[in-house]
Design a protein around this motif. Structure first.
Motif, PDB file in Angstrom:
ATOM      1  N   GLY A 125      22.966 -41.738 -77.810  1.00 56.42           N
ATOM      2  CA  GLY A 125      22.617 -40.334 -78.042  1.00 56.42           C
ATOM      3  C   GLY A 125      21.667 -39.830 -76.956  1.00 56.42           C
ATOM      4  O   GLY A 125      21.816 -40.143 -75.786  1.00 56.42           O
ATOM      5  N   LEU A 126      20.669 -39.055 -77.377  1.00 57.53           N
ATOM      6  CA  LEU A 126      19.689 -38.522 -76.422  1.00 57.53           C
ATOM      7  C   LEU A 126      18.448 -39.410 -76.378  1.00 57.53           C
ATOM      8  O   LEU A 126      17.330 -38.937 -76.198  1.00 57.53           O
ATOM      9  CB  LEU A 126      19.325 -37.082 -76.803  1.00 57.53           C
ATOM     10  N   PHE A 127      18.680 -40.703 -76.549  1.00 58.72           N
ATOM     11  CA  PHE A 127      17.563 -41.651 -76.578  1.00 58.72           C
ATOM     12  C   PHE A 127      16.695 -41.538 -75.321  1.00 58.72           C
ATOM     13  O   PHE A 127      15.463 -41.596 -75.383  1.00 58.72           O
ATOM     14  CB  PHE A 127      18.127 -43.076 -76.692  1.00 58.72           C
ATOM     15  N   GLN A 128      17.326 -41.378 -74.170  1.00 59.64           N
ATOM     16  CA  GLN A 128      16.556 -41.369 -72.917  1.00 59.64           C
ATOM     17  C   GLN A 128      15.739 -40.086 -72.765  1.00 59.64           C
ATOM     18  O   GLN A 128      14.802 -40.039 -71.984  1.00 59.64           O
ATOM     19  CB  GLN A 128      17.479 -41.555 -71.703  1.00 59.64           C
ATOM     20  N   LYS A 129      16.111 -39.071 -73.503  1.00 59.81           N
ATOM     21  CA  LYS A 129      15.330 -37.833 -73.460  1.00 59.81           C
ATOM     22  C   LYS A 129      14.063 -37.971 -74.303  1.00 59.81           C
ATOM     23  O   LYS A 129      12.989 -37.538 -73.915  1.00 59.81           O
ATOM     24  CB  LYS A 129      16.179 -36.664 -73.973  1.00 59.81           C
ATOM     25  N   HIS A 130      14.222 -38.563 -75.468  1.00 61.91           N
ATOM     26  CA  HIS A 130      13.127 -38.539 -76.438  1.00 61.91           C
ATOM     27  C   HIS A 130      12.306 -39.819 -76.513  1.00 61.91           C
ATOM     28  O   HIS A 130      11.220 -39.817 -77.064  1.00 61.91           O
ATOM     29  CB  HIS A 130      13.692 -38.252 -77.828  1.00 61.91           C
ATOM     30  N   PHE A 131      12.842 -40.921 -76.002  1.00 52.47           N
ATOM     31  CA  PHE A 131      12.164 -42.206 -76.168  1.00 52.47           C
ATOM     32  C   PHE A 131      11.932 -42.910 -74.836  1.00 52.47           C
ATOM     33  O   PHE A 131      12.636 -42.666 -73.862  1.00 52.47           O
ATOM     34  CB  PHE A 131      13.010 -43.147 -77.054  1.00 52.47           C
ATOM     35  N   LEU A 132      10.939 -43.780 -74.855  1.00 54.12           N
ATOM     36  CA  LEU A 132      10.703 -44.681 -73.724  1.00 54.12           C
ATOM     37  C   LEU A 132      10.965 -46.097 -74.200  1.00 54.12           C
ATOM     38  O   LEU A 132      10.938 -46.366 -75.402  1.00 54.12           O
ATOM     39  CB  LEU A 132       9.250 -44.573 -73.262  1.00 54.12           C
ATOM     40  N   HIS A 133      11.184 -46.999 -73.253  1.00 54.15           N
ATOM     41  CA  HIS A 133      11.312 -48.405 -73.625  1.00 54.15           C
ATOM     42  C   HIS A 133      10.618 -49.270 -72.573  1.00 54.15           C
ATOM     43  O   HIS A 133      10.348 -48.821 -71.459  1.00 54.15           O
ATOM     44  CB  HIS A 133      12.781 -48.811 -73.804  1.00 54.15           C
ATOM     45  N   GLN A 134      10.327 -50.508 -72.955  1.00 51.10           N
ATOM     46  CA  GLN A 134       9.704 -51.445 -72.019  1.00 51.10           C
ATOM     47  C   GLN A 134      10.038 -52.872 -72.415  1.00 51.10           C
ATOM     48  O   GLN A 134      10.438 -53.142 -73.551  1.00 51.10           O
ATOM     49  CB  GLN A 134       8.178 -51.277 -71.989  1.00 51.10           C
ATOM     50  N   LEU A 135       9.908 -53.771 -71.480  1.00 45.58           N
ATOM     51  CA  LEU A 135      10.024 -55.194 -71.774  1.00 45.58           C
ATOM     52  C   LEU A 135       8.624 -55.754 -71.589  1.00 45.58           C
ATOM     53  O   LEU A 135       8.068 -55.723 -70.492  1.00 45.58           O
ATOM     54  CB  LEU A 135      11.004 -55.864 -70.821  1.00 45.58           C
ATOM     55  N   SER A 136       8.032 -56.232 -72.695  1.00 44.43           N
ATOM     56  CA  SER A 136       6.614 -56.591 -72.691  1.00 44.43           C
ATOM     57  C   SER A 136       6.308 -57.726 -71.718  1.00 44.43           C
ATOM     58  O   SER A 136       7.117 -58.612 -71.518  1.00 44.43           O
ATOM     59  CB  SER A 136       6.180 -57.059 -74.077  1.00 44.43           C
ATOM     60  N   ARG A 137       5.085 -57.639 -71.218  1.00 46.97           N
ATOM     61  CA  ARG A 137       4.616 -58.672 -70.296  1.00 46.97           C
ATOM     62  C   ARG A 137       3.871 -59.763 -71.054  1.00 46.97           C
ATOM     63  O   ARG A 137       3.019 -59.481 -71.897  1.00 46.97           O
ATOM     64  CB  ARG A 137       3.654 -58.038 -69.285  1.00 46.97           C
ATOM     65  N   GLY A 138       4.207 -61.025 -70.786  1.00 49.48           N
ATOM     66  CA  GLY A 138       3.464 -62.134 -71.371  1.00 49.48           C
ATOM     67  C   GLY A 138       2.521 -62.709 -70.324  1.00 49.48           C
ATOM     68  O   GLY A 138       2.481 -62.228 -69.191  1.00 49.48           O
ATOM     69  N   LYS A 139       1.754 -63.722 -70.725  1.00 51.18           N
ATOM     70  CA  LYS A 139       0.761 -64.261 -69.781  1.00 51.18           C
ATOM     71  C   LYS A 139       1.327 -65.391 -68.928  1.00 51.18           C
ATOM     72  O   LYS A 139       0.940 -65.573 -67.790  1.00 51.18           O
ATOM     73  CB  LYS A 139      -0.447 -64.785 -70.572  1.00 51.18           C
ATOM     74  N   SER A 140       2.251 -66.156 -69.523  1.00 49.46           N
ATOM     75  CA  SER A 140       2.682 -67.389 -68.878  1.00 49.46           C
ATOM     76  C   SER A 140       3.522 -67.135 -67.624  1.00 49.46           C
ATOM     77  O   SER A 140       4.352 -66.230 -67.576  1.00 49.46           O
ATOM     78  CB  SER A 140       3.504 -68.198 -69.877  1.00 49.46           C
ATOM     79  N   THR A 141       3.272 -67.961 -66.627  1.00 48.20           N
ATOM     80  CA  THR A 141       4.120 -67.901 -65.435  1.00 48.20           C
ATOM     81  C   THR A 141       4.933 -69.195 -65.307  1.00 48.20           C
ATOM     82  O   THR A 141       5.480 -69.495 -64.250  1.00 48.20           O
ATOM     83  CB  THR A 141       3.277 -67.690 -64.156  1.00 48.20           C
ATOM     84  N   THR A 142       4.981 -69.942 -66.415  1.00 48.43           N
ATOM     85  CA  THR A 142       5.843 -71.134 -66.446  1.00 48.43           C
ATOM     86  C   THR A 142       7.302 -70.659 -66.414  1.00 48.43           C
ATOM     87  O   THR A 142       7.666 -69.747 -67.172  1.00 48.43           O
ATOM     88  CB  THR A 142       5.606 -71.910 -67.768  1.00 48.43           C
ATOM     89  N   PRO A 143       8.134 -71.280 -65.566  1.00 48.45           N
ATOM     90  CA  PRO A 143       9.522 -70.805 -65.499  1.00 48.45           C
ATOM     91  C   PRO A 143      10.207 -70.775 -66.872  1.00 48.45           C
ATOM     92  O   PRO A 143      10.144 -71.747 -67.621  1.00 48.45           O
ATOM     93  CB  PRO A 143      10.205 -71.829 -64.574  1.00 48.45           C
ATOM     94  N   ASP A 144      10.767 -69.631 -67.228  1.00 45.52           N
ATOM     95  CA  ASP A 144      11.446 -69.433 -68.514  1.00 45.52           C
ATOM     96  C   ASP A 144      12.393 -68.252 -68.320  1.00 45.52           C
ATOM     97  O   ASP A 144      12.158 -67.141 -68.804  1.00 45.52           O
ATOM     98  CB  ASP A 144      10.384 -69.091 -69.579  1.00 45.52           C
ATOM     99  N   PRO A 145      13.470 -68.492 -67.537  1.00 46.82           N
ATOM    100  CA  PRO A 145      14.247 -67.356 -67.045  1.00 46.82           C
ATOM    101  C   PRO A 145      15.049 -66.603 -68.103  1.00 46.82           C
ATOM    102  O   PRO A 145      15.516 -67.178 -69.091  1.00 46.82           O
ATOM    103  CB  PRO A 145      15.191 -67.978 -66.012  1.00 46.82           C
ATOM    104  N   ARG A 146      15.150 -65.327 -67.869  1.00 42.95           N
ATOM    105  CA  ARG A 146      15.992 -64.442 -68.682  1.00 42.95           C
ATOM    106  C   ARG A 146      16.761 -63.551 -67.719  1.00 42.95           C
ATOM    107  O   ARG A 146      16.196 -63.087 -66.723  1.00 42.95           O
ATOM    108  CB  ARG A 146      15.134 -63.581 -69.598  1.00 42.95           C
ATOM    109  N   VAL A 147      18.035 -63.336 -68.024  1.00 42.21           N
ATOM    110  CA  VAL A 147      18.829 -62.387 -67.236  1.00 42.21           C
ATOM    111  C   VAL A 147      19.239 -61.269 -68.171  1.00 42.21           C
ATOM    112  O   VAL A 147      19.622 -61.507 -69.322  1.00 42.21           O
ATOM    113  CB  VAL A 147      20.075 -63.060 -66.617  1.00 42.21           C
ATOM    114  N   ASN A 148      19.118 -60.063 -67.695  1.00 43.53           N
ATOM    115  CA  ASN A 148      19.553 -58.912 -68.471  1.00 43.53           C
ATOM    116  C   ASN A 148      20.611 -58.160 -67.663  1.00 43.53           C
ATOM    117  O   ASN A 148      20.411 -57.879 -66.488  1.00 43.53           O
ATOM    118  CB  ASN A 148      18.346 -58.006 -68.759  1.00 43.53           C
ATOM    119  N   ALA A 149      21.740 -57.903 -68.313  1.00 45.92           N
ATOM    120  CA  ALA A 149      22.782 -57.086 -67.672  1.00 45.92           C
ATOM    121  C   ALA A 149      22.794 -55.745 -68.387  1.00 45.92           C
ATOM    122  O   ALA A 149      23.015 -55.696 -69.601  1.00 45.92           O
ATOM    123  CB  ALA A 149      24.129 -57.771 -67.795  1.00 45.92           C
TER     124      ALA A 149
END
Ligand SMILES: O=C(O)CCC(=O)C(=O)O
Ligand SMILES: [Fe+2]
Length: 239
Positions: A125-149
């Motif tokens: 819908g008009l989600f991009q007009k009315h809402f924001l989104h984010q992917l939260s930042r964690g503290k760890s820098t230990t490798p723990d990969p994620r891929v997002n398509a």
């Protein structure tokens, strides 16, 4: 990456990413993932972004996928993202006024959901007009990969693309990458003026974010994120 003859570049933060064609193997994978949602090869989205988060410290701040290419502030836009690898927290909130030039959600409107391996998250819908989104930042820098398509439909092709169509006779062109034409008001005064123009209390907030596990009708959970109501706004969802 783009499909067919499209050659639209994509502005990601400050970076301008030049287009490359979606390879056949990825198109096959897209089809495998998205046919469950009723898509066939013809109707697949015409662009995809691949993001690699190497560890929890890699994140994306508050934003909307509101580039003119997708026209998500003025018409129904579908964005479908598939998560692979490490689970990460995805948050949404209603678009508020900018603070220190940064996009921020309104207080009390933020909800979140874990995106696990194989989850499909849609913004509709008009989600991009009315809402924001984010992917939260964690503290760890230990490798723990994620891929997002992230799959989207380019509907207003940008200037260097052969599908680009200049939009108006006065020379203004909302589809040129980086155009300011569709940006939200930056000041409280402008926001107030817009409310006045639209009639306070009559502002329609529509759009929806859903997360579904891929590949399983059995036990697949769909979670719909709905930020709490904010008094003067009337909310409508595309269901
Ligand atoms: O990684 C994610 O789940 C979100 C990415 C995102 O919002 C984007 O690329 O615009
Ligand atoms: Fe995004």
């Amino acid at each position: 990456m783009v499909r067919g003859e499209c050659r639209c570049p994509y502005k990601y933060g400050k970076e301008l990413v030049q287009p490359s064609p979606i390879p056949d193997w990825l198109e096959d994978v897209m089809l495998r993932w998205l046919q469950e949602f009723g898509f066939d090869r013809e109707s697949l989205p015409n662009s995809v972004n691949l993001n690699l988060y190497e560890h929890a410290g890699h994140s994306v701040g508050w934003h909307a996928d509101d580039e003119p290419l997708f026209q998500g502030k003025v018409q129904d836009a579908r964005i479908i993202s598939v998560s692979l690898g490490a689970p990460r927290r995805f948050r949404i909130g209603m678009r508020g006024l900018r603070r220190a030039k940064k996009m921020m959600p309104d207080k009390g409107t933020v909800s979140d959901v874990m995106l696990n391996h194989g989850d499909v998250c849609t913004m509709e819908g008009l989600f991009q007009k009315h809402f924001l989104h984010q992917l939260s930042r964690g503290k760890s820098t230990t490798p723990d990969p994620r891929v997002n398509a992230t799959f989207r439909w380019i509907v207003e092709h940008a200037a260097p693309c052969p599908f680009h169509v200049p939009r108006s006779e006065d020379g203004s062109d909302a589809s040129v990458v980086g155009s300011d034409a569709l940006k939200a008001p930056r000041s409280a005064a402008k926001a107030k003026a817009r409310l006045k123009q639209n009639g306070a209390g009559a502002v329609r907030v529509s759009g929806r974010c859903r997360v579904t596990g891929i590949g399983g009708s059995e036990g697949a959970q769909t979670k719909t994120l709905r930020p709490p109501n904010r008094g003067e706004l009337q909310r409508e969802s595309f269901q």
